[in-house]
Design a protein around this motif. Structure first.
Motif, PDB file in Angstrom:
ATOM      1  N   PHE A  56     -22.302   6.712  72.802  1.00  0.00           N
ATOM      2  CA  PHE A  56     -22.703   8.042  73.254  1.00  0.00           C
ATOM      3  C   PHE A  56     -23.760   8.003  74.356  1.00  0.00           C
ATOM      4  O   PHE A  56     -23.754   8.827  75.272  1.00  0.00           O
ATOM      5  CB  PHE A  56     -23.232   8.868  72.076  1.00  0.00           C
ATOM      6  CG  PHE A  56     -22.158   9.527  71.271  1.00  0.00           C
ATOM      7  CD1 PHE A  56     -21.136  10.241  71.871  1.00  0.00           C
ATOM      8  CD2 PHE A  56     -22.163   9.433  69.884  1.00  0.00           C
ATOM      9  CE1 PHE A  56     -20.139  10.847  71.129  1.00  0.00           C
ATOM     10  CE2 PHE A  56     -21.170  10.042  69.122  1.00  0.00           C
ATOM     11  CZ  PHE A  56     -20.156  10.745  69.748  1.00  0.00           C
ATOM     12  N   SER A  57     -24.656   7.034  74.272  1.00  0.00           N
ATOM     13  CA  SER A  57     -25.738   6.974  75.256  1.00  0.00           C
ATOM     14  C   SER A  57     -25.229   6.682  76.661  1.00  0.00           C
ATOM     15  O   SER A  57     -25.864   7.060  77.649  1.00  0.00           O
ATOM     16  CB  SER A  57     -26.758   5.908  74.850  1.00  0.00           C
ATOM     17  OG  SER A  57     -26.148   4.636  74.779  1.00  0.00           O
ATOM     18  N   ALA A  58     -24.073   6.016  76.757  1.00  0.00           N
ATOM     19  CA  ALA A  58     -23.516   5.674  78.064  1.00  0.00           C
ATOM     20  C   ALA A  58     -22.511   6.704  78.567  1.00  0.00           C
ATOM     21  O   ALA A  58     -22.087   6.652  79.723  1.00  0.00           O
ATOM     22  CB  ALA A  58     -22.842   4.305  77.998  1.00  0.00           C
ATOM     23  N   ALA A  59     -22.118   7.621  77.707  1.00  0.00           N
ATOM     24  CA  ALA A  59     -21.103   8.608  78.079  1.00  0.00           C
ATOM     25  C   ALA A  59     -21.753   9.862  78.641  1.00  0.00           C
ATOM     26  O   ALA A  59     -22.879  10.212  78.287  1.00  0.00           O
ATOM     27  CB  ALA A  59     -20.254   8.955  76.863  1.00  0.00           C
ATOM     28  N   SER A  60     -21.024  10.539  79.499  1.00  0.00           N
ATOM     29  CA  SER A  60     -21.516  11.801  80.058  1.00  0.00           C
ATOM     30  C   SER A  60     -21.358  12.923  79.040  1.00  0.00           C
ATOM     31  O   SER A  60     -20.540  12.832  78.115  1.00  0.00           O
ATOM     32  CB  SER A  60     -20.743  12.154  81.326  1.00  0.00           C
ATOM     33  OG  SER A  60     -19.378  12.407  81.014  1.00  0.00           O
ATOM     34  N   SER A  77     -20.053  15.786  79.554  1.00  0.00           N
ATOM     35  CA  SER A  77     -18.720  16.386  79.689  1.00  0.00           C
ATOM     36  C   SER A  77     -17.670  15.593  78.915  1.00  0.00           C
ATOM     37  O   SER A  77     -16.785  16.170  78.282  1.00  0.00           O
ATOM     38  CB  SER A  77     -18.327  16.480  81.160  1.00  0.00           C
ATOM     39  OG  SER A  77     -18.300  15.200  81.759  1.00  0.00           O
ATOM     40  N   GLU A  78     -17.767  14.256  78.952  1.00  0.00           N
ATOM     41  CA  GLU A  78     -16.797  13.443  78.211  1.00  0.00           C
ATOM     42  C   GLU A  78     -16.954  13.646  76.716  1.00  0.00           C
ATOM     43  O   GLU A  78     -15.969  13.758  75.985  1.00  0.00           O
ATOM     44  CB  GLU A  78     -16.965  11.949  78.539  1.00  0.00           C
ATOM     45  CG  GLU A  78     -15.940  11.090  77.803  1.00  0.00           C
ATOM     46  CD  GLU A  78     -16.079   9.600  78.090  1.00  0.00           C
ATOM     47  OE1 GLU A  78     -15.247   8.826  77.608  1.00  0.00           O
ATOM     48  OE2 GLU A  78     -17.035   9.229  78.800  1.00  0.00           O
ATOM     49  N   VAL A  99     -13.726  18.365  71.481  1.00  0.00           N
ATOM     50  CA  VAL A  99     -12.702  19.411  71.401  1.00  0.00           C
ATOM     51  C   VAL A  99     -11.330  18.791  71.179  1.00  0.00           C
ATOM     52  O   VAL A  99     -10.545  19.242  70.321  1.00  0.00           O
ATOM     53  CB  VAL A  99     -12.701  20.265  72.687  1.00  0.00           C
ATOM     54  CG1 VAL A  99     -11.524  21.231  72.695  1.00  0.00           C
ATOM     55  CG2 VAL A  99     -14.023  21.018  72.818  1.00  0.00           C
ATOM     56  N   PHE A 100     -11.022  17.740  71.939  1.00  0.00           N
ATOM     57  CA  PHE A 100      -9.700  17.123  71.872  1.00  0.00           C
ATOM     58  C   PHE A 100      -9.456  16.456  70.523  1.00  0.00           C
ATOM     59  O   PHE A 100      -8.415  16.661  69.890  1.00  0.00           O
ATOM     60  CB  PHE A 100      -9.558  16.089  73.002  1.00  0.00           C
ATOM     61  CG  PHE A 100      -8.223  15.413  73.037  1.00  0.00           C
ATOM     62  CD1 PHE A 100      -7.104  16.087  73.494  1.00  0.00           C
ATOM     63  CD2 PHE A 100      -8.075  14.098  72.615  1.00  0.00           C
ATOM     64  CE1 PHE A 100      -5.864  15.470  73.534  1.00  0.00           C
ATOM     65  CE2 PHE A 100      -6.847  13.478  72.650  1.00  0.00           C
ATOM     66  CZ  PHE A 100      -5.732  14.166  73.105  1.00  0.00           C
ATOM     67  N   GLN A 101     -10.412  15.642  70.070  1.00  0.00           N
ATOM     68  CA  GLN A 101     -10.238  14.900  68.821  1.00  0.00           C
ATOM     69  C   GLN A 101     -10.403  15.794  67.594  1.00  0.00           C
ATOM     70  O   GLN A 101      -9.557  15.805  66.696  1.00  0.00           O
ATOM     71  CB  GLN A 101     -11.256  13.747  68.743  1.00  0.00           C
ATOM     72  CG  GLN A 101     -11.148  12.697  69.834  1.00  0.00           C
ATOM     73  CD  GLN A 101      -9.966  11.768  69.640  1.00  0.00           C
ATOM     74  OE1 GLN A 101      -9.409  11.655  68.555  1.00  0.00           O
ATOM     75  NE2 GLN A 101      -9.589  11.076  70.709  1.00  0.00           N
ATOM     76  N   GLY A 102     -11.505  16.535  67.547  1.00  0.00           N
ATOM     77  CA  GLY A 102     -11.838  17.247  66.328  1.00  0.00           C
ATOM     78  C   GLY A 102     -11.117  18.567  66.140  1.00  0.00           C
ATOM     79  O   GLY A 102     -10.723  18.900  65.023  1.00  0.00           O
ATOM     80  N   ILE A 103     -10.951  19.329  67.241  1.00  0.00           N
ATOM     81  CA  ILE A 103     -10.361  20.659  67.110  1.00  0.00           C
ATOM     82  C   ILE A 103      -8.857  20.636  67.378  1.00  0.00           C
ATOM     83  O   ILE A 103      -8.056  21.079  66.547  1.00  0.00           O
ATOM     84  CB  ILE A 103     -11.064  21.656  68.046  1.00  0.00           C
ATOM     85  CG1 ILE A 103     -12.542  21.778  67.653  1.00  0.00           C
ATOM     86  CG2 ILE A 103     -10.377  23.027  67.985  1.00  0.00           C
ATOM     87  CD1 ILE A 103     -13.367  22.660  68.572  1.00  0.00           C
ATOM     88  N   LEU A 104      -8.464  20.103  68.540  1.00  0.00           N
ATOM     89  CA  LEU A 104      -7.035  20.109  68.886  1.00  0.00           C
ATOM     90  C   LEU A 104      -6.230  19.150  68.010  1.00  0.00           C
ATOM     91  O   LEU A 104      -5.271  19.558  67.357  1.00  0.00           O
ATOM     92  CB  LEU A 104      -6.862  19.777  70.366  1.00  0.00           C
ATOM     93  CG  LEU A 104      -7.458  20.779  71.355  1.00  0.00           C
ATOM     94  CD1 LEU A 104      -7.230  20.315  72.791  1.00  0.00           C
ATOM     95  CD2 LEU A 104      -6.858  22.164  71.138  1.00  0.00           C
ATOM     96  N   SER A 105      -6.627  17.879  67.988  1.00  0.00           N
ATOM     97  CA  SER A 105      -5.869  16.890  67.212  1.00  0.00           C
ATOM     98  C   SER A 105      -6.092  17.048  65.713  1.00  0.00           C
ATOM     99  O   SER A 105      -5.168  16.845  64.918  1.00  0.00           O
ATOM    100  CB  SER A 105      -6.263  15.472  67.643  1.00  0.00           C
ATOM    101  OG  SER A 105      -5.942  15.251  68.989  1.00  0.00           O
ATOM    102  N   GLY A 106      -7.326  17.382  65.325  1.00  0.00           N
ATOM    103  CA  GLY A 106      -7.633  17.453  63.903  1.00  0.00           C
ATOM    104  C   GLY A 106      -7.216  18.741  63.231  1.00  0.00           C
ATOM    105  O   GLY A 106      -7.004  18.752  62.019  1.00  0.00           O
TER     106      GLY A 106
END
Length: 323
Positions: A214-218, A220-221, A227-234
């Protein structure tokens, strides 16, 4: 009468939209996940986002319905959360570090129906028709072709490791789906148990032992993956699959899901930039053909109004349809 017909037509249209949306999510899930897991975020990060967020969303359902859920179901939720939650999802996400996204689409949704038929026969002695037997043969042939390509170095360097993990994931998902189908566990209850239990299992491990990116990620990512993993896919995929099966029938939904392995290759090429060999193209179309053959009605066509009679699920999402 006309108003009723128009209402039914609208429902069917929405059913197809839901099915195609679920197919699209299962097509792009491996590629988008692979891009992130091989760059900044770690598999543990994505696993926690996927099941932690969906667990928070579905936990209230368990709370509100706790008094109506039998004790045996609460207990069964423990192994089921491994079969279709943290165990299955970990195999997929960690596997995408090693093998192309196209392999995940083919060996996950593509191989799932074969796993379901075999486990159903071995555990519950559910008969396998000649048509489904031939379909399973086609799927297994395609799977073996992919494994041969990986063994011969026609894919990424460590693709065999990822392939084994993808097959394990589809096997675990099949075990879950066969169990909930035979024991008449409702779709919402099943996914609520899986998501909530998985979040409880993963959180201590993630905080104490997992490696995070997480510390290296932006920002926005992180937000996009949440949203993609937890809400849409999950969550959304699960609801879309079940709505589609109830409105247009599980046979039609199953045949639409035959698009996942083939379109997954395209997504892998365009999004993840993974190489795809000739033998892999052949294998993926053989698997897709097997999925179509297995979902094709053996006798008279299944009416869209008929109750869903099978189990449909994607490797990047969840869903079950009771017989």
């Amino acid at each position: 009468m006309l108003k009723s017909a128009n209402g039914r037509r609208t429902t069917v249209v929405f059913g197809y939209i839901a099915a195609l949306a679920a197919v699209a999510m299962n097509v792009v899930y491996p590629a988008i996940t692979r891009v992130s897991v091989t760059a900044t975020l770690t598999p543990a990060d994505l696993l926690m986002l996927r099941l932690g967020i969906s667990g928070l969303i579905f936990a209230p359902y368990l709370f509100w319905n706790a008094s109506t859920i039998p004790r045996r179901i609460w207990i069964a939720g423990v192994p089921l959360s491994f079969f279709h939650g943290w165990g299955m999802a970990a195999c997929v996400i960690f596997g995408l570090q090693f093998a192309p996204a196209s392999h995940a689409a083919a060996l996950g949704p593509g191989a799932l129906s074969a796993w379901i038929a075999v486990l159903g026969f071995l555990v519950y002695r559910i008969a396998i028709s000649t048509q489904k037997f031939l379909a399973i043969g086609a799927i297994i042939t395609g799977v073996l072709l992919i494994l041969v390509g990986s063994a011969k170095g026609l894919s990424t360097a460590n693709s065999m490791t990822g392939d084994v993990m993808f097959l394990a994931a589809s096997g675990l998902a099949a075990a879950y789906l066969v169990y909930v189908q035979q024991n008449r566990i409702s779709p919402v209850l099943g996914v609520s148990l899986v998501s909530t239990y998985s979040a409880v299992v993963l959180l201590p491990w993630y905080l104490l032992a997992a490696k995070s990116g997480f510390s290296a990620a932006s920002a926005s990512e992180i937000i996009c993956q949440a949203v993609f993993q937890g809400i849409l896919s999950g969550c959304v995929v699960f609801l879309a699959i079940n709505y589609a099966a109830q409105t247009i029938g599980s046979q039609t939904t199953g045949m639409l899901f035959a698009l996942v392995p083939a379109l997954g290759v395209v997504a892998s090429l365009l999004i993840a930039k993974d190489p795809v060999s000739g033998i892999e193209w052949i294998a993926i179309f053989v698997i897709s053909g097997g999925v179509v053959a297995g979902a094709w009605p053996a006798g008279r066509s299944t009416s869209p109004q008929a109750a869903a009679d099978g189990v449909i699920v994607g490797i990047g999402g969840r869903g079950d349809v009771r017989q």
